[in-house]
Scaffold this motif. Structure first.
Motif, mmCIF file in Angstrom:
data_model
loop_
_atom_site.group_PDB
_atom_site.id
_atom_site.type_symbol
_atom_site.label_atom_id
_atom_site.label_comp_id
_atom_site.label_asym_id
_atom_site.label_seq_id
_atom_site.Cartn_x
_atom_site.Cartn_y
_atom_site.Cartn_z
ATOM 1 N N ARG A 289 0.833 -1.202 0.000
ATOM 2 C CA ARG A 289 0.000 0.000 0.000
ATOM 3 C C ARG A 289 0.869 1.254 0.000
ATOM 4 N N PHE A 290 2.014 1.216 0.696
ATOM 5 C CA PHE A 290 2.935 2.349 0.638
ATOM 6 C C PHE A 290 3.364 2.598 -0.808
ATOM 7 N N VAL A 291 3.688 1.530 -1.511
ATOM 8 C CA VAL A 291 4.149 1.663 -2.888
ATOM 9 C C VAL A 291 3.027 2.170 -3.787
ATOM 10 N N LEU A 292 1.834 1.597 -3.645
ATOM 11 C CA LEU A 292 0.698 2.028 -4.467
ATOM 12 C C LEU A 292 0.362 3.498 -4.211
ATOM 13 N N ASP A 293 0.395 3.909 -2.949
ATOM 14 C CA ASP A 293 0.093 5.310 -2.623
ATOM 15 C C ASP A 293 1.132 6.241 -3.233
#
Length: 304
Positions: A289-293
């Motif tokens: 989720r960090f990467v997607l955000d």
């Protein structure tokens, strides 16, 4: 009203469970005196009598004490759950997230996102794999990639694959570019007889055909390229005009981008850039989720 200290609530909870000061002290790893002090301070904080003492360190909880101890049980459960989340997040933050992407997306979205995550010392490492032949989805299904940056043209349906999800990152519009050394055209019609860069026969992506069908002309395809850096190198060298997506445009220029104000340019459509991943992956591995955000943030910057 002053909120009760959580540590003292945990002492009350243990008193309920063990039934005595000594037993509670032994279970909590503190002295019996400390148990008594926590209890006295909790009663002072709440203004309630919480226990009835029966001598020899034995006690029973009052109705108020029982009710507050039940609240302490719920708080303890939440603390255990939070501890589990923290452990999972710590493990996930140390995880490497593999992102497969085509070259333009690596240049404009993935590499900048990976750099930001590295600079933030978030312990999330992005491993970048170039996807030139569309094999990213196969890698995603096989677990060899965690996130795949893919593109689809205007009107193309979204991925229909059970267990897979996708986030739309950006709609990347196509732009006409000409050499900066050419005189600025007053209208697109001035470029009909100019050389253009096209795709080799049999390749998908009929960008020049869009202009030809719309305007009833035949453009001169003097060069053929598949990758946009090569296309732009030809344009920058003063050899031809081309149609490229906005994300592929170099900074600084070297080419001139024809704006919508140039007669005849019109709308050439766009390609949609998406991040595809296994639906459960961000829940199981919060690092994803960090990467997607961060990818979404980079896409928002690029769209400005």
């Amino acid at each position: 009203m002053t909120l009760p200290d959580v540590r003292r609530l945990m002492v009350l909870r243990e008193l309920k469970r063990s039934g005595g000061v000594q037993a509670a002290a032994q279970s909590l790893g503190i002295t019996a005196s400390a148990v008594s002090q926590h209890l006295a301070k909790l009663e002072a904080e709440t203004g309630l009598g919480l226990v009835v003492r029966a001598g020899n360190s034995k006690l029973t909880l009052t109705p108020a004490g029982l009710r507050l101890a039940a609240r302490a049980d719920a708080i303890a459960d939440e603390l255990v759950s939070a501890s589990s989340d923290i452990s999972e997040l710590r493990g996930a933050h140390r995880r490497t997230v593999t992102v497969a992407a085509f070259p333009t997306a690596i240049q404009s979205l993935v590499a900048p996102a990976a750099a930001v995550l590295g600079a933030e010392a978030s312990a999330v490492t992005v491993r970048i794999v170039e996807d030139r032949d569309g094999s990213g989805i196969r890698a995603l299904r096989a677990g060899a990639a965690d996130i795949v940056i893919a593109k689809r043209e205007t009107g193309e349906d979204a991925l229909a694959d059970e267990g897979m999800s996708e986030d739309v990152l950006i709609d990347d519009p196509y732009r006409i570019v000409v050499p900066a050394s050419w005189p600025p055209p007053a209208a697109l019609s001035e470029l009909y007889d100019s050389p253009w860069v096209g795709l080799p026969d049999g390749m998908p992506g009929a960008l020049l055909e869009t202009i030809e069908r719309r305007d009833g002309v035949r453009l001169r395809r003097e060069h053929e390229c598949v990758e946009y850096p090569a296309v732009l190198a030809i344009v920058a060298a003063g050899l031809a005009a081309a149609v490229v997506p906005m994300l592929a445009l170099p900074e600084p220029g070297g080419v001139r981008v024809l704006g919508a104000g140039v007669p005849g340019v019109g709308e050439l459509g766009s390609r949609r850039i998406v991040a595809r991943y296994r639906t459960e992956f961000p829940r199981l591995v919060p690092a994803a989720r960090f990467v997607l955000d961060q990818l979404a943030e980079r896409a928002a910057v690029a769209a400005r």
